[in-house]
Design an enzyme around this catalytic site. Structure first.
Site, short mmCIF file in Angstrom:
data_model
loop_
_atom_site.label_atom_id
_atom_site.label_comp_id
_atom_site.label_asym_id
_atom_site.label_seq_id
_atom_site.Cartn_x
_atom_site.Cartn_y
_atom_site.Cartn_z
CB SER A 47 -3.68 -11.03 3.08
OG SER A 47 -2.54 -10.34 2.65
CE LYS B 200 -3.99 -2.02 -0.15
NZ LYS B 200 -5.23 -1.40 0.22
#
Lengths: 315, 91
Positions: A261, A44
């Site tokens: 994840s 990100k």
């Protein structure tokens, strides 16, 4: 070695590592892009930088501005690092039940945290941020779910890097959150080779924290709709919390310390490898394991970890 | 052949509180028809009156989204698991 003039120059150009020893099919190679190597610790950082620099270029963001963003973690952390380096104020709307380390990382970089109800999950944080943005038009609302700079960061960065390091890629597997990674990298790789297949992996969202009162409360990121995400994807698969944790531990067994994840994404890559006769599967490991140590994901009894996953937002 | 449908929390109210239902059917369409026969309140919840999936619903057969299989014509085998999930954000 290069001497960098500031930390933001370290964003991107992450390593691609061959992890074929985890492939269930000896004729299929698997390569993993380690996004945890970014300075803020996740993929990100890329979109945070693109969204901020885009807002600077079009004049929305300037000295003294306050940025607002909903995030269950990594986007907020990336923004916090960049906002601190560039001297902007930052408000992050975050569900109160994310792992402790996420909150601490935001605090380390001086972000202001606005809690949204844990029971309403990520959707609740998005709704709250939209309301705050409406009430405070002076805030610069970057809105990763609808900001074209999000997929563009991957179309111009992550995608070309994967293709540069591994042009023989046949399948791309990544997690579906805002859809920015899948849209950006997927469209780039398909522009180079239309036969590349794109698999979206949906990490399990704890059922107790989906925050929906009715189906009409559901949410599809505008960038997914605007970029015809449904047509771009070739497959979309859900992975259970147990399978995610099992694969997370297998990843650690070859020395890679990735976030939760990544376990789900790796489980998807393994299914992909099993379903094809030969090929090269590229996966994105979105972050490192550091922010999840308090969850006991690597060391606690797996039944316990899976049970906890029902009420904590890990993604 | 028997398959299992797993329902998300917010649809259980339309299925007398059941979290999963076992039904017979060889395609997804057949199974959804039988689901609605058994629980009429499910009508319009997953599949709209126009015959497409509700915008914010994803349907999976053995973990794979059926939009990328054969949608409502997806063939089913004995023991298959159908999962219905609402669309949520991540990030």
């Amino acid at each position: 070695m290069t001497l960098y003039s500031n930390v933001l120059e370290l964003i991107g150009n992450t390593p691609l590592v061959d992890i074929s020893q985890l492939s269930p099919n000896p004729s299929v190679r698997i390569v993993a892009k380690l996004e945890g190597q970014n300075p803020g610790g996740s993929v990100k950082d890329r979109i945070a930088l693109y969204m901020i620099e885009d807002a600077e270029k079009n004049g929305k963001l300037s000295s003294g501005s306050t940025i607002l963003e909903p995030s269950s973690g990594n986007t907020g952390i990336g923004l916090a690092m960049i906002a601190r380096a560039k001297n902007y104020s930052l408000n992050i709307v975050m569900p109160e039940n994310v792992s402790r380390e996420r909150r601490q990382a935001l605090e380390a970089w001086g972000a202001n945290i606005i809690d949204s109800p844990g029971s309403q999950g990520s959707n609740g944080a998005v709704r709250m941020a939209q309301r705050i943005a409406k009430e405070n038009p002076e805030y610069v609302f970057l809105y990763q779910y609808g900001n074209p700079a999000n997929p563009r960061a991957h179309f111009e960065g992550t995608g070309p890097e994967i293709y540069r390091d591994c042009p023989e890629v046949t399948h791309f597997v990544a997690g579906l959150g805002t859809s920015g990674t899948l849209i950006g990298v997927g469209s780039f790789l398909k522009s180079k080779n239309p036969d590349v297949k794109v698999w979206a992996i949906e990490p399990p969202s704890g059922e107790m924290v989906d925050g929906l009162r009715s189906l009409d409360d559901g949410y599809i990121p505008p960038i997914f709709v605007e970029n015809n995400g449904s047509d771009l994807l070739d497959r979309r698969t859900i992975i259970s919390p147990r399978e995610s944790i099992e694969w997370l531990r297998k990843i650690a067994s070859i020395g890679i310390f990735a976030g939760i994840s990544s376990g789900a994404v790796m489980a998807g890559a393994a299914r992909c490898a099993e379903s094809i006769s030969e090929g090269v599967v590229a996966v994105v490991f979105a972050d490192g394991g550091w922010k999840y140590l308090s969850t006991g994901a690597w060391s606690d009894d797996i039944d316990l970890v899976v049970e906890r996953a029902k009420s904590i937002i890990y993604f | 052949m028997a398959v299992e449908i797993r329902l998300p929390t917010l649809l259980r109210v339309h299925a007398q509180g059941n979290s999963s239902v076992s039904l017979e059917g060889s395609s997804l369409r057949e199974v959804f028809d039988r689901l609605i026969e058994q629980f009429p309140a499910m009508a319009g919840q997953v599949i709209t009156a126009e015959g497409s999936f509700h915008k914010f619903v994803n349907v999976y057969v053995n973990d794979d989204d059926v939009r990328y299989l054969d949608k409502l014509d997806t063939k089913l085998n004995d023991g298959d698991v159908i999962t219905i999930l609402p669309a949520v954000a991540g990030g």
